[in-house]
Design a protein around this motif. Structure first.
Motif, PDB file in Angstrom:
ATOM      1  N   GLY A  79       0.788  -1.225   0.000  1.00 24.18           N
ATOM      2  CA  GLY A  79       0.000   0.000   0.000  1.00 24.18           C
ATOM      3  C   GLY A  79       0.815   1.267   0.000  1.00 24.18           C
ATOM      4  O   GLY A  79       0.263   2.369  -0.144  1.00 24.18           O
ATOM      5  N   ASN A  80       2.137   1.161   0.123  1.00 26.96           N
ATOM      6  CA  ASN A  80       2.985   2.351   0.229  1.00 26.96           C
ATOM      7  C   ASN A  80       2.879   3.324  -0.932  1.00 26.96           C
ATOM      8  O   ASN A  80       2.963   4.549  -0.733  1.00 26.96           O
ATOM      9  N   PRO A  81       2.710   2.855  -2.204  1.00 29.29           N
ATOM     10  CA  PRO A  81       2.572   3.825  -3.296  1.00 29.29           C
ATOM     11  C   PRO A  81       1.390   4.774  -3.122  1.00 29.29           C
ATOM     12  O   PRO A  81       1.410   5.889  -3.653  1.00 29.29           O
ATOM     13  N   ALA A  82       0.372   4.371  -2.376  1.00 30.29           N
ATOM     14  CA  ALA A  82      -0.789   5.237  -2.138  1.00 30.29           C
ATOM     15  C   ALA A  82      -0.554   6.180  -0.958  1.00 30.29           C
ATOM     16  O   ALA A  82      -1.363   7.090  -0.729  1.00 30.29           O
ATOM     17  N   GLY A  83       0.529   5.981  -0.221  1.00 25.97           N
ATOM     18  CA  GLY A  83       0.820   6.817   0.938  1.00 25.97           C
ATOM     19  C   GLY A  83       1.066   5.957   2.165  1.00 25.97           C
ATOM     20  O   GLY A  83       0.417   4.922   2.359  1.00 25.97           O
ATOM     21  N   THR A  84       1.988   6.368   3.001  1.00 24.45           N
ATOM     22  CA  THR A  84       2.364   5.552   4.160  1.00 24.45           C
ATOM     23  C   THR A  84       1.236   5.452   5.189  1.00 24.45           C
ATOM     24  O   THR A  84       1.084   4.409   5.839  1.00 24.45           O
ATOM     25  N   LYS A  85       0.453   6.526   5.352  1.00 21.35           N
ATOM     26  CA  LYS A  85      -0.657   6.467   6.319  1.00 21.35           C
ATOM     27  C   LYS A  85      -1.727   5.480   5.850  1.00 21.35           C
ATOM     28  O   LYS A  85      -2.260   4.705   6.655  1.00 21.35           O
ATOM     29  N   PHE A  86      -2.049   5.522   4.556  1.00 20.76           N
ATOM     30  CA  PHE A  86      -3.013   4.563   4.016  1.00 20.76           C
ATOM     31  C   PHE A  86      -2.488   3.141   4.198  1.00 20.76           C
ATOM     32  O   PHE A  86      -3.227   2.241   4.601  1.00 20.76           O
ATOM     33  N   ALA A  87      -1.208   2.920   3.882  1.00 19.97           N
ATOM     34  CA  ALA A  87      -0.626   1.579   3.962  1.00 19.97           C
ATOM     35  C   ALA A  87      -0.704   1.033   5.383  1.00 19.97           C
ATOM     36  O   ALA A  87      -1.031  -0.137   5.594  1.00 19.97           O
ATOM     37  N   LEU A  88      -0.418   1.888   6.371  1.00 22.48           N
ATOM     38  CA  LEU A  88      -0.466   1.453   7.765  1.00 22.48           C
ATOM     39  C   LEU A  88      -1.893   1.118   8.186  1.00 22.48           C
ATOM     40  O   LEU A  88      -2.148   0.075   8.803  1.00 22.48           O
ATOM     41  N   LEU A  89      -2.836   1.984   7.848  1.00 21.58           N
ATOM     42  CA  LEU A  89      -4.241   1.749   8.204  1.00 21.58           C
ATOM     43  C   LEU A  89      -4.763   0.487   7.525  1.00 21.58           C
ATOM     44  O   LEU A  89      -5.471  -0.316   8.154  1.00 21.58           O
ATOM     45  N   PHE A  90      -4.411   0.287   6.276  1.00 23.85           N
ATOM     46  CA  PHE A  90      -4.852  -0.885   5.537  1.00 23.85           C
ATOM     47  C   PHE A  90      -4.294  -2.155   6.178  1.00 23.85           C
ATOM     48  O   PHE A  90      -5.013  -3.149   6.351  1.00 23.85           O
ATOM     49  N   MET A  91      -3.030  -2.143   6.535  1.00 24.39           N
ATOM     50  CA  MET A  91      -2.416  -3.303   7.185  1.00 24.39           C
ATOM     51  C   MET A  91      -3.133  -3.644   8.484  1.00 24.39           C
ATOM     52  O   MET A  91      -3.442  -4.808   8.768  1.00 24.39           O
ATOM     53  N   ILE A  92      -3.428  -2.613   9.288  1.00 25.21           N
ATOM     54  CA  ILE A  92      -4.103  -2.848  10.567  1.00 25.21           C
ATOM     55  C   ILE A  92      -5.490  -3.461  10.345  1.00 25.21           C
ATOM     56  O   ILE A  92      -5.863  -4.440  11.009  1.00 25.21           O
ATOM     57  N   LEU A  93      -6.260  -2.902   9.411  1.00 19.45           N
ATOM     58  CA  LEU A  93      -7.611  -3.404   9.146  1.00 19.45           C
ATOM     59  C   LEU A  93      -7.584  -4.862   8.687  1.00 19.45           C
ATOM     60  O   LEU A  93      -8.368  -5.694   9.172  1.00 19.45           O
ATOM     61  N   VAL A  94      -6.684  -5.176   7.752  1.00 21.79           N
ATOM     62  CA  VAL A  94      -6.619  -6.541   7.233  1.00 21.79           C
ATOM     63  C   VAL A  94      -6.166  -7.512   8.315  1.00 21.79           C
ATOM     64  O   VAL A  94      -6.789  -8.561   8.545  1.00 21.79           O
ATOM     65  N   GLN A  95      -5.080  -7.169   9.008  1.00 24.99           N
ATOM     66  CA  GLN A  95      -4.519  -8.097   9.988  1.00 24.99           C
ATOM     67  C   GLN A  95      -5.457  -8.314  11.179  1.00 24.99           C
ATOM     68  O   GLN A  95      -5.596  -9.436  11.668  1.00 24.99           O
ATOM     69  N   VAL A  96      -6.097  -7.243  11.650  1.00 27.09           N
ATOM     70  CA  VAL A  96      -7.005  -7.401  12.788  1.00 27.09           C
ATOM     71  C   VAL A  96      -8.242  -8.201  12.383  1.00 27.09           C
ATOM     72  O   VAL A  96      -8.739  -9.042  13.140  1.00 27.09           O
ATOM     73  N   THR A  97      -8.741  -7.965  11.161  1.00 28.16           N
ATOM     74  CA  THR A  97      -9.957  -8.650  10.719  1.00 28.16           C
ATOM     75  C   THR A  97      -9.692 -10.112  10.412  1.00 28.16           C
ATOM     76  O   THR A  97     -10.420 -11.004  10.865  1.00 28.16           O
TER      77      THR A  97
END
Length: 455
Positions: A79-97
């Protein structure tokens, strides 16, 4: 045991990694969802299978390929090409879910419900689940805490045992067929839009999310084998992924056929776990329940090890103040708690989140395969994802529990969604995603060509 610091040679390394990847992927849902699809499809099983394989084999394979191509160490990198904040939030959502809020506790509860509970005759089931899940997660924690041995544990021991048991089930089913899959009537009206129904059923396996989650773990395991060059890691991961999903696809076809054949002796069950119990008991009698317990516990334990490992790796990489073992402990304890006190309620909330995440995951994988390193990557990622997230949010609201989806607000959202293209097949995000990509590409070409930043 091989020294993992010495690279394995020859074709053996591909089969070792393929066995590891298959073991991590193939859990409870991978057994019960295709069997249930076979029952629902009946004589339409072949077209339904093609849709199911698109979502549960082709798309996860693309996820593995994009992980290997980008040499990513986890979901966040994609997700880093879309921005580091997006990449971090996306990782958290996927991993927690896919982790402690849904998939990880699910492998414990499903293996208990299908493998252990029928042996108890319904007696003291809540206490039995507590004891079983404690033992289950203790064993999973033990192996996940030994990252360097995960190849030997899952790829060389647990997964081969599981495949032997599964092959035994298939052989018995072919020798003693329950019915003719081409003649059995499935669920009423399943023949309408069969391919897309199969495709959406493939969502339930979570294989595409698992591809992103486990892909990083597999890349790290290849490095643990002694391979450090990007080219070597990409080649081994890609070829092993292809081997894995060829095998997975063949097994899915077999399971769907089993489900369709079972209609010759059984009625359509509410879910695939019941169907699996019915099939095994028909083929093996009451002793078959012990066989089924071993089969499903092995499948679920290997997946639990992978989910716990990838969660701890990704969170330690992003929040390094806590150690890998600390994050592993948090995930294990949380999964144990959810499995015993709140899985059903959390599923009602997790499913909408998954429906929100899936379109984003598909778009990220396709972008990663095509424009990950392109000069216009930032603009293409942001524009495409923006117009993907909007319909995904609508789908999220519509899938929420009745208190929200049935409210005036929820009904208004459902009305808006019903006017989007491909609403009838549940893929309203496709056209907005394409529009977002094209607008971003045109914007990039018009703006940056003027100032000489493109060729």
């Amino acid at each position: 045991m091989n020294d993992l610091n010495e690279p394995q040679t020859g074709i053996k390394k591909y089969f070792v990694i393929a066995s590891l990847l298959f073991g991590l992927f193939f859990g409870a849902g991978n057994l019960i969802f295709p069997i249930h699809l076979g029952q629902m499809a009946g004589s339409h099983w072949l077209v339904a299978t093609l849709g199911f394989l698109t979502a549960s084999v082709l798309m996860p394979l693309l996820a593995i390929l994009v992980i290997s191509k980008s040499n990513a160490s986890g979901i966040r990198d994609l997700g880093n090409p879309a921005g580091t904040k997006f990449a971090l939030l996306f990782m958290i959502l996927v991993q927690v879910t896919i982790g402690p809020l849904y998939a990880t506790p699910r492998v414990a509860t499903v293996s208990f419900a299908v493998g252990i509970k029928p042996l108890l005759g319904g007696q003291h089931s809540q206490l039995a689940l507590l004891i079983y899940s404690a033992l289950f997660f203790a064993v999973a924690f033990y192996f996940a805490n030994r990252e360097s041995t995960i190849i030997d544990t899952v790829g060389k021991i647990m997964n081969p045992l599981f495949l032997i048991l599964l092959a035994t089930l298939f052989v018995l089913a072919m020798l003693n067929p329950m019915g003719n899959p081409n003649l059995e009537a499935g669920q009423a009206n399943f023949g309408n839009g069969t391919y897309f129904k199969g495709f959406l059923e493939g969502y339930n396996t979570l294989d595409m999310l698992a591809g992103l989650v486990f892909g990083g773990a597999v890349v790290n395991s290849v490095r643990e084998m002694g391979y450090r060059k990007k080219r070597d890691v990409e080649r081994i991961t890609s070829l092993s992924g292809i081997l894995t999903f060829l095998l997975t696809g063949l097994i899915y076809v077999g399971l769907i056929l089993l489900g369709a054949m079972s209609l010759g002796k059984e009625q359509i069950a509410a879910e695939g776990g019941t169907t699996l119990v019915q099939i095994v008991r028909h083929l093996m009698g009451e002793p078959g329940q012990l066989f089924l317990a071993a089969l499903i516990i092995l499948a679920c334990l290997t997946t639990a090890i992978g989910l716990l490992t990838s969660f701890a790796e990704d969170f330690h990489r992003s929040f390094s103040k806590l150690s890998y073992r600390a994050w592993l402990t948090i995930s294990t304890v949380a999964s144990f708690g959810v499995a015993n006190i709140g899985l059903e309620k959390l599923i009602r909330w997790s499913v909408p989140i998954l429906m929100f995440l899936y379109p984003i995951v598909i778009v990220l994988v396709l972008l990663g395969l095509t424009v990950y390193d392109a000069p216009a990557a930032k603009q293409l990622y942001r524009g495409t994802l923006l117009l993907t997230i909007v319909p995904a949010l609508l789908d999220f609201v519509v899938k929420l529990p009745k208190q929200i989806s049935g409210s005036a607000f929820g009904q208004a959202i459902a009305n808006i969604q019903s006017h989007l293209p491909f609403y009838d097949i549940g893929l309203t995000w496709i056209i907005p995603s394409i529009i977002g990509f094209l607008i971003s590409w045109i914007y990039y070409m018009l703006r940056y060509r003027k100032i000489g930043l493109t060729k």
